[in-house]
Write a protein that holds these residues in place. Structure first.
Motif, PDB file in Angstrom:
ATOM      1  N   PHE A  35      21.716 -49.277   8.704  1.00 44.89           N
ATOM      2  CA  PHE A  35      20.404 -49.777   8.271  1.00 44.89           C
ATOM      3  C   PHE A  35      19.466 -48.604   7.966  1.00 44.89           C
ATOM      4  O   PHE A  35      18.765 -48.587   6.950  1.00 44.89           O
ATOM      5  CB  PHE A  35      19.801 -50.671   9.361  1.00 44.89           C
ATOM      6  CG  PHE A  35      18.501 -51.310   8.968  1.00 44.89           C
ATOM      7  CD1 PHE A  35      18.472 -52.550   8.344  1.00 44.89           C
ATOM      8  CD2 PHE A  35      17.298 -50.669   9.216  1.00 44.89           C
ATOM      9  CE1 PHE A  35      17.272 -53.140   7.964  1.00 44.89           C
ATOM     10  CE2 PHE A  35      16.088 -51.248   8.841  1.00 44.89           C
ATOM     11  CZ  PHE A  35      16.072 -52.482   8.226  1.00 44.89           C
ATOM     12  N   LEU A  39      17.589 -47.261   4.331  1.00 46.33           N
ATOM     13  CA  LEU A  39      16.184 -46.911   4.175  1.00 46.33           C
ATOM     14  C   LEU A  39      16.035 -45.510   3.586  1.00 46.33           C
ATOM     15  O   LEU A  39      15.299 -45.283   2.625  1.00 46.33           O
ATOM     16  CB  LEU A  39      15.534 -46.983   5.565  1.00 46.33           C
ATOM     17  CG  LEU A  39      14.036 -46.960   5.662  1.00 46.33           C
ATOM     18  CD1 LEU A  39      13.428 -48.122   4.895  1.00 46.33           C
ATOM     19  CD2 LEU A  39      13.618 -47.040   7.124  1.00 46.33           C
ATOM     20  N   ILE A  93      -0.641 -42.141  10.290  1.00 44.87           N
ATOM     21  CA  ILE A  93      -0.216 -43.529  10.521  1.00 44.87           C
ATOM     22  C   ILE A  93      -1.172 -44.278  11.451  1.00 44.87           C
ATOM     23  O   ILE A  93      -0.922 -45.412  11.818  1.00 44.87           O
ATOM     24  CB  ILE A  93       1.238 -43.603  11.068  1.00 44.87           C
ATOM     25  CG1 ILE A  93       1.360 -42.913  12.423  1.00 44.87           C
ATOM     26  CG2 ILE A  93       2.215 -43.001  10.077  1.00 44.87           C
ATOM     27  CD1 ILE A  93       2.709 -43.151  13.097  1.00 44.87           C
ATOM     28  N   ARG A 100      -6.042 -46.755   4.841  1.00 46.33           N
ATOM     29  CA  ARG A 100      -4.632 -46.397   4.692  1.00 46.33           C
ATOM     30  C   ARG A 100      -4.263 -46.326   3.212  1.00 46.33           C
ATOM     31  O   ARG A 100      -4.425 -47.315   2.489  1.00 46.33           O
ATOM     32  CB  ARG A 100      -3.774 -47.460   5.399  1.00 46.33           C
ATOM     33  CG  ARG A 100      -2.323 -47.106   5.591  1.00 46.33           C
ATOM     34  CD  ARG A 100      -2.145 -46.082   6.690  1.00 46.33           C
ATOM     35  NE  ARG A 100      -0.852 -45.452   6.554  1.00 46.33           N
ATOM     36  CZ  ARG A 100       0.190 -45.708   7.337  1.00 46.33           C
ATOM     37  NH1 ARG A 100       0.070 -46.527   8.359  1.00 46.33           N
ATOM     38  NH2 ARG A 100       1.330 -45.106   7.132  1.00 46.33           N
ATOM     39  N   LEU A 105       4.963 -42.523   1.968  1.00 47.08           N
ATOM     40  CA  LEU A 105       5.769 -42.758   3.174  1.00 47.08           C
ATOM     41  C   LEU A 105       7.226 -42.330   3.042  1.00 47.08           C
ATOM     42  O   LEU A 105       7.918 -42.168   4.040  1.00 47.08           O
ATOM     43  CB  LEU A 105       5.770 -44.253   3.516  1.00 47.08           C
ATOM     44  CG  LEU A 105       4.499 -44.812   4.111  1.00 47.08           C
ATOM     45  CD1 LEU A 105       4.626 -46.319   4.244  1.00 47.08           C
ATOM     46  CD2 LEU A 105       4.243 -44.191   5.476  1.00 47.08           C
ATOM     47  N   PHE A 108       8.474 -39.080   4.728  1.00 47.13           N
ATOM     48  CA  PHE A 108       8.160 -39.249   6.145  1.00 47.13           C
ATOM     49  C   PHE A 108       9.231 -40.102   6.831  1.00 47.13           C
ATOM     50  O   PHE A 108       9.741 -39.759   7.895  1.00 47.13           O
ATOM     51  CB  PHE A 108       6.775 -39.894   6.278  1.00 47.13           C
ATOM     52  CG  PHE A 108       6.428 -40.318   7.677  1.00 47.13           C
ATOM     53  CD1 PHE A 108       6.093 -39.378   8.638  1.00 47.13           C
ATOM     54  CD2 PHE A 108       6.434 -41.664   8.032  1.00 47.13           C
ATOM     55  CE1 PHE A 108       5.782 -39.772   9.927  1.00 47.13           C
ATOM     56  CE2 PHE A 108       6.121 -42.061   9.328  1.00 47.13           C
ATOM     57  CZ  PHE A 108       5.792 -41.117  10.267  1.00 47.13           C
ATOM     58  N   LEU A 109       9.588 -41.218   6.188  1.00 53.64           N
ATOM     59  CA  LEU A 109      10.621 -42.093   6.757  1.00 53.64           C
ATOM     60  C   LEU A 109      11.962 -41.370   6.842  1.00 53.64           C
ATOM     61  O   LEU A 109      12.688 -41.500   7.823  1.00 53.64           O
ATOM     62  CB  LEU A 109      10.765 -43.354   5.902  1.00 53.64           C
ATOM     63  CG  LEU A 109       9.802 -44.477   6.241  1.00 53.64           C
ATOM     64  CD1 LEU A 109       9.868 -45.575   5.200  1.00 53.64           C
ATOM     65  CD2 LEU A 109      10.108 -45.055   7.621  1.00 53.64           C
ATOM     66  N   MET A 113      14.076 -40.729  10.334  1.00 62.45           N
ATOM     67  CA  MET A 113      15.385 -41.353  10.555  1.00 62.45           C
ATOM     68  C   MET A 113      16.506 -40.342  10.732  1.00 62.45           C
ATOM     69  O   MET A 113      17.509 -40.648  11.380  1.00 62.45           O
ATOM     70  CB  MET A 113      15.735 -42.255   9.356  1.00 62.45           C
ATOM     71  CG  MET A 113      14.795 -43.413   9.153  1.00 62.45           C
ATOM     72  SD  MET A 113      15.054 -44.652  10.424  1.00 62.45           S
ATOM     73  CE  MET A 113      13.714 -45.766  10.117  1.00 62.45           C
TER      74      MET A 113
ATOM     75  N   GLU B  83      15.124 -54.684  13.578  1.00 63.84           N
ATOM     76  CA  GLU B  83      15.347 -53.446  12.825  1.00 63.84           C
ATOM     77  C   GLU B  83      14.338 -53.293  11.685  1.00 63.84           C
ATOM     78  O   GLU B  83      14.008 -52.182  11.274  1.00 63.84           O
ATOM     79  CB  GLU B  83      16.788 -53.362  12.302  1.00 63.84           C
ATOM     80  CG  GLU B  83      17.199 -54.430  11.312  1.00 63.84           C
ATOM     81  CD  GLU B  83      17.839 -55.646  11.997  1.00 63.84           C
ATOM     82  OE1 GLU B  83      17.464 -55.962  13.142  1.00 63.84           O
ATOM     83  OE2 GLU B  83      18.718 -56.287  11.366  1.00 63.84           O
ATOM     84  N   ILE B  84      13.834 -54.431  11.191  1.00 63.46           N
ATOM     85  CA  ILE B  84      12.808 -54.353  10.137  1.00 63.46           C
ATOM     86  C   ILE B  84      11.448 -54.056  10.767  1.00 63.46           C
ATOM     87  O   ILE B  84      10.670 -53.267  10.246  1.00 63.46           O
ATOM     88  CB  ILE B  84      12.776 -55.654   9.309  1.00 63.46           C
ATOM     89  CG1 ILE B  84      14.130 -55.832   8.605  1.00 63.46           C
ATOM     90  CG2 ILE B  84      11.647 -55.625   8.288  1.00 63.46           C
ATOM     91  CD1 ILE B  84      14.261 -57.094   7.804  1.00 63.46           C
ATOM     92  N   GLN B  86      11.004 -52.269  13.235  1.00 58.91           N
ATOM     93  CA  GLN B  86      11.017 -50.846  13.567  1.00 58.91           C
ATOM     94  C   GLN B  86      10.432 -50.000  12.420  1.00 58.91           C
ATOM     95  O   GLN B  86       9.762 -48.992  12.656  1.00 58.91           O
ATOM     96  CB  GLN B  86      12.454 -50.393  13.860  1.00 58.91           C
ATOM     97  CG  GLN B  86      12.518 -49.020  14.497  1.00 58.91           C
ATOM     98  CD  GLN B  86      13.871 -48.336  14.292  1.00 58.91           C
ATOM     99  OE1 GLN B  86      14.763 -48.843  13.602  1.00 58.91           O
ATOM    100  NE2 GLN B  86      14.024 -47.180  14.897  1.00 58.91           N
ATOM    101  N   VAL B  87      10.672 -50.435  11.185  1.00 58.26           N
ATOM    102  CA  VAL B  87      10.129 -49.704  10.024  1.00 58.26           C
ATOM    103  C   VAL B  87       8.598 -49.803  10.029  1.00 58.26           C
ATOM    104  O   VAL B  87       7.891 -48.836   9.736  1.00 58.26           O
ATOM    105  CB  VAL B  87      10.711 -50.260   8.702  1.00 58.26           C
ATOM    106  CG1 VAL B  87      10.214 -49.429   7.522  1.00 58.26           C
ATOM    107  CG2 VAL B  87      12.242 -50.271   8.732  1.00 58.26           C
ATOM    108  N   THR B  89       6.850 -50.136  12.738  1.00 55.06           N
ATOM    109  CA  THR B  89       6.397 -49.362  13.894  1.00 55.06           C
ATOM    110  C   THR B  89       6.337 -47.873  13.564  1.00 55.06           C
ATOM    111  O   THR B  89       5.331 -47.198  13.817  1.00 55.06           O
ATOM    112  CB  THR B  89       7.339 -49.598  15.090  1.00 55.06           C
ATOM    113  OG1 THR B  89       7.388 -50.995  15.354  1.00 55.06           O
ATOM    114  CG2 THR B  89       6.853 -48.860  16.331  1.00 55.06           C
ATOM    115  N   ILE B  90       7.415 -47.363  12.983  1.00 61.00           N
ATOM    116  CA  ILE B  90       7.497 -45.931  12.668  1.00 61.00           C
ATOM    117  C   ILE B  90       6.375 -45.503  11.728  1.00 61.00           C
ATOM    118  O   ILE B  90       5.820 -44.428  11.853  1.00 61.00           O
ATOM    119  CB  ILE B  90       8.871 -45.606  12.039  1.00 61.00           C
ATOM    120  CG1 ILE B  90       9.965 -45.737  13.093  1.00 61.00           C
ATOM    121  CG2 ILE B  90       8.887 -44.206  11.437  1.00 61.00           C
ATOM    122  CD1 ILE B  90      11.351 -45.705  12.519  1.00 61.00           C
ATOM    123  N   THR B  91       6.054 -46.377  10.780  1.00 60.09           N
ATOM    124  CA  THR B  91       5.062 -46.017   9.768  1.00 60.09           C
ATOM    125  C   THR B  91       3.627 -46.353  10.186  1.00 60.09           C
ATOM    126  O   THR B  91       2.691 -46.096   9.438  1.00 60.09           O
ATOM    127  CB  THR B  91       5.352 -46.773   8.451  1.00 60.09           C
ATOM    128  OG1 THR B  91       5.439 -48.178   8.752  1.00 60.09           O
ATOM    129  CG2 THR B  91       6.659 -46.315   7.839  1.00 60.09           C
TER     130      THR B  91
END
Lengths: 135, 100
Positions: A35, A39, A93, A100, A105, A108-109, A113, B83-84, B86-87, B89-91
């Motif tokens: 997953f 992303l 964030i 915002r 992003l 950053f993501l 990850m 899991e979605i 979480q995206v 949360t992280i951002t």
């Protein structure tokens, strides 16, 4: 090593999910990491599709490999030199809805990850290498 | 990626299904106009059938949230997979929406 060749056309990004599903199955990657890879690659490939080339119809590659217990993902294009690891600012964030900004992003993501994110310019190629330790 | 919208009184629900990624985001931006038109109401985004979201999708949801902020409505996200979420949360997007 698993390789996917794409053109710089956003509609081809629909090929990413089946490629990743098949590759992660073959390499024995767990669903939660798979997953995260979806992303990471959506962000990295969107960068190439949107910014690397000024003309349509250009090819670039996505590769996925497991070296010992490290997953190695690369995005390789022959577009304009661009280092996403230094170009992007870290987004704040904690900002409110009004403040915002829309966007900023992607890299950053990727950094959140993955354990290692490196850029190299080799000849006429941009090589973005992203590694994740699976151990 | 599909968006189905239902209305009941002051509440509008958008049911998201499939993958909200970069490939889907152009069409979703157009589909979202039907929710933006209801930005003065309580908008519920039902994510039960949502399989994936990338920053392209987050961006469009933030645009909707900003619109509701300007027009007096709000956005609540329901049935989101861990899991979605979480995206979000992280951002930091987790603090921009209500979750149920």
């Amino acid at each position: 090593m698993q390789t996917l060749t794409l053109h710089n056309d956003v509609s081809e990004m629909t090929l990413l999910a089946p490629f990743l599903e098949e590759s992660c199955d073959l390499l024995g990657v767990q669903p939660d990491v798979a997953f995260q890879l979806q992303l990471v690659l959506d962000e990295a490939v969107a960068n190439v599709v949107n910014y690397a080339y000024s003309e349509p119809g250009k090819e670039f590659q996505v590769t996925l490999d497991k070296v010992d217990s490290t997953l190695v993902v690369q995005v390789i294009d022959q577009g304009i030199p661009f280092d996403p690891t230094t170009e992007s600012k870290t987004p704040d964030i904690t900002l409110s809805v009004e403040d915002r900004p829309i966007g900023g992003l992607g890299i950053f993501l990727i950094k959140e990850m993955m354990d290692v994110v490196e850029y190299q310019r080799q000849g006429d190629s941009n090589i973005l290498t992203m590694k994740k330790n699976l151990a | 990626m599909t968006l189905n919208v239902t209305k009941e009184g002051d509440q509008v629900t958008g049911f998201l299904a499939g993958r909200l990624d970069t490939a889907a985001s152009q069409q979703f931006a157009i589909d979202m106009d039907q929710l933006k038109a209801e930005a003065d109401k309580h908008i519920v985004i039902d994510c039960k059938e949502l399989e994936f979201i990338s920053s392209s999708g987050l961006r469009l949801l933030l645009a909707l949230r900003k619109e509701t902020m300007a027009k007096g409505g709000d956005v609540t996200i329901v049935n989101i997979k861990p899991e979605i979420k979480q995206v979000f949360t992280i951002t930091g997007f987790v603090s921009l929406f209500k979750f149920q």
